[in-house]
Design a protein around this motif. Structure first.
Motif, mmCIF file in Angstrom:
data_model
loop_
_atom_site.group_PDB
_atom_site.id
_atom_site.type_symbol
_atom_site.label_atom_id
_atom_site.label_comp_id
_atom_site.label_asym_id
_atom_site.label_seq_id
_atom_site.Cartn_x
_atom_site.Cartn_y
_atom_site.Cartn_z
ATOM 1 N N ALA A 20 0.794 -1.205 -0.067
ATOM 2 C CA ALA A 20 0.008 0.056 0.190
ATOM 3 C C ALA A 20 0.727 1.359 -0.080
ATOM 4 N N LEU A 21 2.213 1.190 1.001
ATOM 5 C CA LEU A 21 2.942 2.482 0.878
ATOM 6 C C LEU A 21 3.394 2.844 -0.600
ATOM 7 N N MET A 22 3.915 1.763 -1.350
ATOM 8 C CA MET A 22 4.606 1.704 -2.639
ATOM 9 C C MET A 22 3.446 2.224 -3.661
ATOM 10 N N LYS A 23 2.301 2.011 -3.563
ATOM 11 C CA LYS A 23 1.205 2.527 -4.377
ATOM 12 C C LYS A 23 1.059 3.968 -4.502
ATOM 13 N N ARG A 24 1.252 4.658 -3.240
ATOM 14 C CA ARG A 24 1.085 6.070 -3.289
ATOM 15 C C ARG A 24 2.399 6.679 -3.695
ATOM 16 N N PRO A 25 1.992 8.134 -3.872
ATOM 17 C CA PRO A 25 3.285 8.913 -4.214
ATOM 18 C C PRO A 25 4.024 9.137 -3.013
ATOM 19 N N ALA A 26 5.217 9.132 -3.220
ATOM 20 C CA ALA A 26 6.151 9.292 -1.848
ATOM 21 C C ALA A 26 6.097 10.524 -1.253
ATOM 22 N N LEU A 27 5.893 10.313 -0.017
ATOM 23 C CA LEU A 27 5.388 11.250 1.074
ATOM 24 C C LEU A 27 6.744 11.654 1.958
ATOM 25 N N GLY A 28 7.277 12.931 1.818
ATOM 26 C CA GLY A 28 8.442 13.214 2.409
ATOM 27 C C GLY A 28 8.294 14.382 3.333
ATOM 28 N N VAL A 29 9.498 14.863 4.234
ATOM 29 C CA VAL A 29 9.279 15.948 5.205
ATOM 30 C C VAL A 29 9.100 17.178 4.101
ATOM 31 N N SER A 30 8.445 18.287 4.550
ATOM 32 C CA SER A 30 8.108 19.531 3.797
ATOM 33 C C SER A 30 9.324 20.335 3.521
ATOM 34 N N ARG A 31 9.220 20.960 2.424
ATOM 35 C CA ARG A 31 10.587 21.617 1.934
ATOM 36 C C ARG A 31 11.146 22.609 3.158
ATOM 37 N N THR A 380 8.633 0.153 18.250
ATOM 38 C CA THR A 380 7.836 -0.349 17.109
ATOM 39 C C THR A 380 6.191 0.211 17.536
ATOM 40 N N GLU A 381 5.644 -0.458 18.537
ATOM 41 C CA GLU A 381 4.546 0.044 19.085
ATOM 42 C C GLU A 381 4.146 1.359 19.199
ATOM 43 N N GLY A 382 5.151 2.084 19.677
ATOM 44 C CA GLY A 382 5.106 3.601 19.620
ATOM 45 C C GLY A 382 4.887 4.348 18.153
ATOM 46 N N LEU A 383 5.786 3.817 17.545
ATOM 47 C CA LEU A 383 5.860 4.288 15.910
ATOM 48 C C LEU A 383 4.605 3.943 15.271
ATOM 49 N N GLN A 384 4.281 2.903 15.564
ATOM 50 C CA GLN A 384 2.924 2.403 14.710
ATOM 51 C C GLN A 384 1.683 3.530 15.380
ATOM 52 N N ARG A 385 1.841 3.618 16.550
ATOM 53 C CA ARG A 385 0.566 4.509 17.186
ATOM 54 C C ARG A 385 0.774 6.088 16.366
ATOM 55 N N LEU A 386 2.105 6.540 16.408
ATOM 56 C CA LEU A 386 2.157 7.848 15.839
ATOM 57 C C LEU A 386 1.897 7.981 14.401
ATOM 58 N N ILE A 387 2.084 6.780 13.615
ATOM 59 C CA ILE A 387 1.755 6.825 12.176
ATOM 60 C C ILE A 387 0.341 6.761 12.171
ATOM 61 N N ALA A 388 -0.225 6.048 12.787
ATOM 62 C CA ALA A 388 -1.953 5.549 12.740
ATOM 63 C C ALA A 388 -2.623 7.098 13.121
ATOM 64 N N ARG A 389 -1.998 7.844 14.333
ATOM 65 C CA ARG A 389 -2.670 8.963 14.724
ATOM 66 C C ARG A 389 -2.522 10.053 13.523
ATOM 67 N N ARG A 390 -1.422 9.800 12.769
ATOM 68 C CA ARG A 390 -1.237 11.086 12.100
ATOM 69 C C ARG A 390 -1.760 10.667 10.597
ATOM 70 N N LEU A 392 -0.665 8.610 8.525
ATOM 71 C CA LEU A 392 0.507 8.546 7.470
ATOM 72 C C LEU A 392 0.535 7.104 6.653
ATOM 73 N N PRO A 393 1.256 7.143 5.657
ATOM 74 C CA PRO A 393 1.131 5.377 5.185
ATOM 75 C C PRO A 393 2.441 4.822 5.287
ATOM 76 N N TYR A 394 3.118 5.325 6.323
ATOM 77 C CA TYR A 394 4.307 4.727 6.554
ATOM 78 C C TYR A 394 4.256 3.197 7.367
ATOM 79 N N VAL A 395 5.191 2.576 7.421
ATOM 80 C CA VAL A 395 4.940 1.050 7.976
ATOM 81 C C VAL A 395 6.299 0.820 9.172
ATOM 82 N N ALA A 396 5.776 0.406 10.457
ATOM 83 C CA ALA A 396 6.844 0.277 11.251
ATOM 84 C C ALA A 396 6.623 -1.354 11.668
ATOM 85 N N TYR A 397 7.690 -1.703 11.746
ATOM 86 C CA TYR A 397 7.461 -3.536 11.910
ATOM 87 C C TYR A 397 8.889 -3.932 12.700
ATOM 88 N N SER A 398 9.072 -5.045 13.356
ATOM 89 C CA SER A 398 10.354 -5.371 14.065
ATOM 90 C C SER A 398 10.381 -6.830 14.313
#
Ligand code: PLP
Length: 482
Positions: A20-31, A380-390, A392-398
């Motif tokens: 799913a991450l790879m199907k979306r355009p890359a989303l980076g830090v703002s300029r 990892t659980e903390g990163l997953q929570r942050l990603i979900a709350r915002r 974002l399409p990012y993936v955290a795993y370990s």
């Protein structure tokens, strides 16, 4: 025996999220945010910048390690202690690079350092003759890993992979070596093949004659049917000497494997008469003292060691396994017997053997693998929570203390030779984005491996991890559109 992995990941779910991450355009830090981070480096890290500018005149690129090459410029480290690194400008960083994996006890652990200093005072770092710690270390490894009937210490993981392949070819009389697409097994001529992205074959093999990689083959990662197809094809071309695997999957489990994969690979190696080599350069003594082979309960013929085997000290390599195979590496082997040639002036020095031995002892005494694994779970659980709350399409795993945070997905680009220009452009874009994330994390006081891999150590207390999560969240708040 304790292991760092509490719950084995749901591999299918991770691949679903990555796809799913790879199907979306890359989303980076703002300029704007990125420009502010770069300015902050100039202000806060001026001594590093000056030193690296000078180093570029004497050292190609200014640094000696790929790991040290950071955007916008490399940092110069002055002090390392427990979970932290300090640069020469006095800035403190939470260290999730861990020297590329060896420092599972945290940086510069006093219990190991004390023993190494005692040894240095007595006999210095090397003599060229045998030291008792070489035996002590070999016995200690066998105590934890029964497949390692014999052990020979070498100078690095790269050398140890070379030795393993040489032994496998000598023992089987076959030439082909099968690796997983995307996996890194050091930089020897034959192994610079399909690095990072499966199917890329000789993309990185500059300066390496074609003949060197002629017998290197790849199978698709986490795809047992692909491995069988390669083994079957090789049977018609002289046969496979060995299958070499990172048991968590290529690039320290960045491309994870299903829980049953290694067992199936063992079965296929037996069916096709190939040896099974586990590259445990990262996983040995990090997943647990029994290595990933202990965790999966699969016995390889040969195991390659590196990193923690010398506790973060130099001379980190070794090969262990079946006595009949490792015996072929015997120094001073009787003439007339066919030997797999190997050497190394500074291999198996007293200092590397002692550091490895005392590190393993300390890991056992303190339960360091489990502690580092708990820190990895919390991160990892903390990163997953942050990603979900915002959202974002990012993936955290370990996998225990080896954590992955995929934002750019640079290694997950599908190779399509018909659209090669477009693919190369996308690789460049996503790689730059990954470097920018690495810089943003660093500016917020976190050192990562290439902006996407995070090793945790036993020194990472809950307070350290929670502090890191607050810093990660500041970067995520700066992603475009947040
Ligand atoms: C899985 C794996 N194998 C082999 C190597 C090569 O080890 P070294 O850098 O000690 O040559 C590495 C290094 O990162 C690695 O991660």
């Amino acid at each position: 025996m304790g292991y760092s992995i509490s719950d084995y990941q749901d591999t299918d779910e991770i691949y679903r999220q990555l796809s799913a991450l790879m199907k979306r355009p890359a989303l980076g830090v703002s300029r704007d945010a990125m420009a502010a981070y770069v300015r902050a480096f100039d202000e806060k890290c001026s001594k590093s910048k000056a030193l690296i500018t000078e180093a570029k005149q004497f050292i190609p690129g200014g640094v000696q390690h790929n790991l040290a090459f950071n955007y916008p410029f490399p940092l110069v480290v002055d002090r390392a202690e427990g979970p932290y690194l300090y640069d020469i400008d006095g800035n403190r960083y939470i260290d999730f690079l861990q020297a590329g994996g060896p420092t599972i006890l945290g940086s510069n652990p006093p219990a190991v350092r004390r023993e190494v200093v005692k040894l240095l005072e007595r006999c210095g770092p090397s003599t060229g003759l045998f030291h008792e710690f070489e035996l002590t270390l070999a016995k200690e490894i066998r105590r934890h890993m029964p497949s390692v009937e014999m052990f020979r210490m070498l100078g690095s993981g790269t050398e140890s992979v070379m030795a393993a392949i040489r032994v496998a070819r000598l023992a089987t009389g076959k030439a082909k070596i099968v690796k997983m697409g995307g996996a890194y097994h050091g930089w020897s001529d034959q192994m610079v093949y399909s690095l990072k992205i499966p199917g890329t074959r000789r993309f990185e093999a500059h300066g390496i004659p074609r003949s060197c990689t002629r017998h290197t083959c790849e199978a698709r990662p986490n795809d047992i049917a692909s491995l069988e197809r390669v083994l079957a094809a090789n049977r018609l071309r002289g046969g496979t000497a060995a299958v070499i695997l990172e048991p968590l999957g290529p690039e320290s489990g960045t491309r994870p494997v299903a829980e049953g994969y290694n067992r199936e690979a063992r079965r296929l190696c037996d069916k096709y008469g190939a040896l099974l080599i586990f590259d445990e350069v990262v996983t040995a003594f990090r997943v647990g003292l029994g290595g990933a082979q202990g965790y999966f309960d699969v016995r390889p013929d040969l195991t390659v060691f590196g990193k923690i085997v010398a506790g973060g000290f130099p001379g980190a390599g070794g090969i262990g396994g079946r006595a009949d195979l490792i015996s072929r590496l015997a120094a001073g082997i009787e003439s007339g017997k066919r030997r797999a040639y190997c050497g190394g002036t500074l291999a198996a020095t007293p200092v590397s053997a002692a550091a490895g031995y005392f590190t393993i002892q300390e890991i056992e005494r303190t339960g360091a693998c489990e502690a580092a694994g708990r820190a990895g779970d919390r991160l990892t659980e903390g990163l997953q929570r942050l990603i979900a709350r915002r959202g974002l399409p990012y993936v955290a795993y370990s996998q225990g203390s080896i954590c992955h945070l995929e934002t750019a997905g640079a290694m997950f680009i599908e190779l399509n030779l018909l659209r090669i220009r477009k693919v190369l452009k996308e690789i460049k874009q996503r790689k730059l984005m990954m470097e920018e994330f690495g810089a943003a994390f660093m500016a917020e006081g976190i050192v990562t491996l290439a902006g996407s891999r995070l090793y945790t150590s036993a020194a990472d207390t809950d307070a350290v991890i929670d502090d890191a999560l607050a810093r990660f969240d500041r970067v995520l708040a700066n992603v475009e559109g947040q």
